[in-house]
Design a protein around this motif. Structure first.
Motif, mmCIF file in Angstrom:
data_model
loop_
_atom_site.group_PDB
_atom_site.id
_atom_site.type_symbol
_atom_site.label_atom_id
_atom_site.label_comp_id
_atom_site.label_asym_id
_atom_site.label_seq_id
_atom_site.Cartn_x
_atom_site.Cartn_y
_atom_site.Cartn_z
ATOM 1 N N ASP A 91 32.161 114.836 33.651
ATOM 2 C CA ASP A 91 30.899 115.397 34.133
ATOM 3 C C ASP A 91 31.211 116.299 35.323
ATOM 4 O O ASP A 91 31.662 115.835 36.372
ATOM 5 C CB ASP A 91 29.963 114.255 34.551
ATOM 6 C CG ASP A 91 28.591 114.735 34.964
ATOM 7 O OD1 ASP A 91 28.408 115.953 35.149
ATOM 8 O OD2 ASP A 91 27.695 113.886 35.122
ATOM 9 N N GLY A 93 29.023 118.067 37.004
ATOM 10 C CA GLY A 93 27.911 118.134 37.943
ATOM 11 C C GLY A 93 27.333 119.526 38.107
ATOM 12 O O GLY A 93 26.910 120.172 37.144
ATOM 13 N N ALA A 94 27.334 120.011 39.353
ATOM 14 C CA ALA A 94 26.738 121.311 39.667
ATOM 15 C C ALA A 94 27.485 122.466 39.026
ATOM 16 O O ALA A 94 26.966 123.587 38.971
ATOM 17 C CB ALA A 94 26.684 121.502 41.188
ATOM 18 N N PRO A 120 30.470 118.673 43.022
ATOM 19 C CA PRO A 120 29.172 118.207 43.513
ATOM 20 C C PRO A 120 28.324 117.613 42.385
ATOM 21 O O PRO A 120 28.192 118.214 41.325
ATOM 22 C CB PRO A 120 28.523 119.490 44.057
ATOM 23 C CG PRO A 120 29.675 120.387 44.379
ATOM 24 C CD PRO A 120 30.724 120.093 43.354
ATOM 25 N N GLN A 121 27.812 116.417 42.605
ATOM 26 C CA GLN A 121 26.994 115.676 41.626
ATOM 27 C C GLN A 121 27.748 115.338 40.333
ATOM 28 O O GLN A 121 27.123 114.980 39.328
ATOM 29 C CB GLN A 121 25.698 116.431 41.260
ATOM 30 C CG GLN A 121 24.719 116.611 42.414
ATOM 31 C CD GLN A 121 24.941 117.894 43.164
ATOM 32 O OE1 GLN A 121 25.001 118.966 42.570
ATOM 33 N NE2 GLN A 121 25.076 117.810 44.472
ATOM 34 N N GLY A 122 29.065 115.461 40.348
ATOM 35 C CA GLY A 122 29.843 115.204 39.142
ATOM 36 C C GLY A 122 30.803 114.036 39.304
ATOM 37 O O GLY A 122 30.630 113.194 40.182
ATOM 38 N N GLU A 123 31.812 114.000 38.438
ATOM 39 C CA GLU A 123 32.823 112.952 38.525
ATOM 40 C C GLU A 123 34.206 113.583 38.564
ATOM 41 O O GLU A 123 34.416 114.698 38.067
ATOM 42 C CB GLU A 123 32.709 111.965 37.355
ATOM 43 C CG GLU A 123 32.924 112.540 35.980
ATOM 44 C CD GLU A 123 32.792 111.503 34.864
ATOM 45 O OE1 GLU A 123 32.707 110.297 35.143
ATOM 46 O OE2 GLU A 123 32.791 111.930 33.687
#
Length: 200
Positions: A91, A93-94, A120-123
């Motif tokens: 993932d 994310g951004a 950001p906002q990911g893995e």
């Protein structure tokens, strides 16, 4: 017919895990990751060669991603694979959907730092490895030939886990419709048999 049965008890039989990357993703030049983009399944010769190289599957497990579902359906239209969400791509994310040319430049990072970097906002890649580990161990306990249709990141993670250093998985190139084979031995030990095999 179903390609997989309900969860089976662990076995002492050797397990051959055959990891296939999906057909080329129709990304339009943007980061795909968790985006549910389609695959280009038009290369009939590549599909035929891959199916011939793999042979019959005792178990077929796939990422729920559309591109993996489509790839498995062309390879084995007679089978109903088991979808496993742990086989999803990393993932980002951004960064999802961002044109490749506009992704941030991370500069020079060591393999360990790159594996630990989380968008950001990911893995991170290490997060992906942690998510994949139980799925890979479960596949390795089945015995026989387990075919997994998934993503480049997932296959790199499997290679890193087999090597005992997850970050090393990032060193491998994994092409669409390529075959990577890992042998699972009793005791959770993995041996790499072949990487990134494809029709030339």
């Amino acid at each position: 017919m179903p390609a997989d049965a309900p969860t089976e008890p662990a076995t002492d039989r050797q397990t051959e895990i055959m990891l296939i990357r999906h057909a080329p993703a129709l990304t339009e030049g943007r980061m795909a990751g968790r985006r549910n983009v389609a695959a280009d399944c038009s290369d009939a010769l590549a599909f035929a060669a891959l199916r011939g190289a793999v042979g019959a599957a005792d178990h077929l497990r796939i990422s729920p991603a559309r591109r993996c579902v489509q790839t498995a359906a062309v390879l084995w239209p007679e089978l109903t694979p088991m979808q496993d969400p742990r086989l999803w791509e990393q993932d980002f994310g951004a960064w999802e959907g961002v044109p490749f040319a506009e992704l941030p430049d991370l500069g020079v990072l060591s393999g360990a730092a790159l594996a630990a970097h989380r968008p950001p906002q990911g893995e991170s890649f290490l997060d992906l490895c942690a998510r994949l580990t139980p799925a890979l161990l479960a596949a390795g306990s089945l015995g026989g030939r387990v075919v997994i249709v998934a993503h480049a990141g997932v296959i790199r993670a499997a290679l890193g886990l087999a090597l005992g250093v997850p970050a090393l998985g990032l060193a491998f190139q994994i092409a669409p419709l390529s075959l990577t084979t890992i042998v699972a031995l009793p005791g959770g030990v993995f041996s790499i048999e072949g990487v990134n095999r494809m029709r030339r």
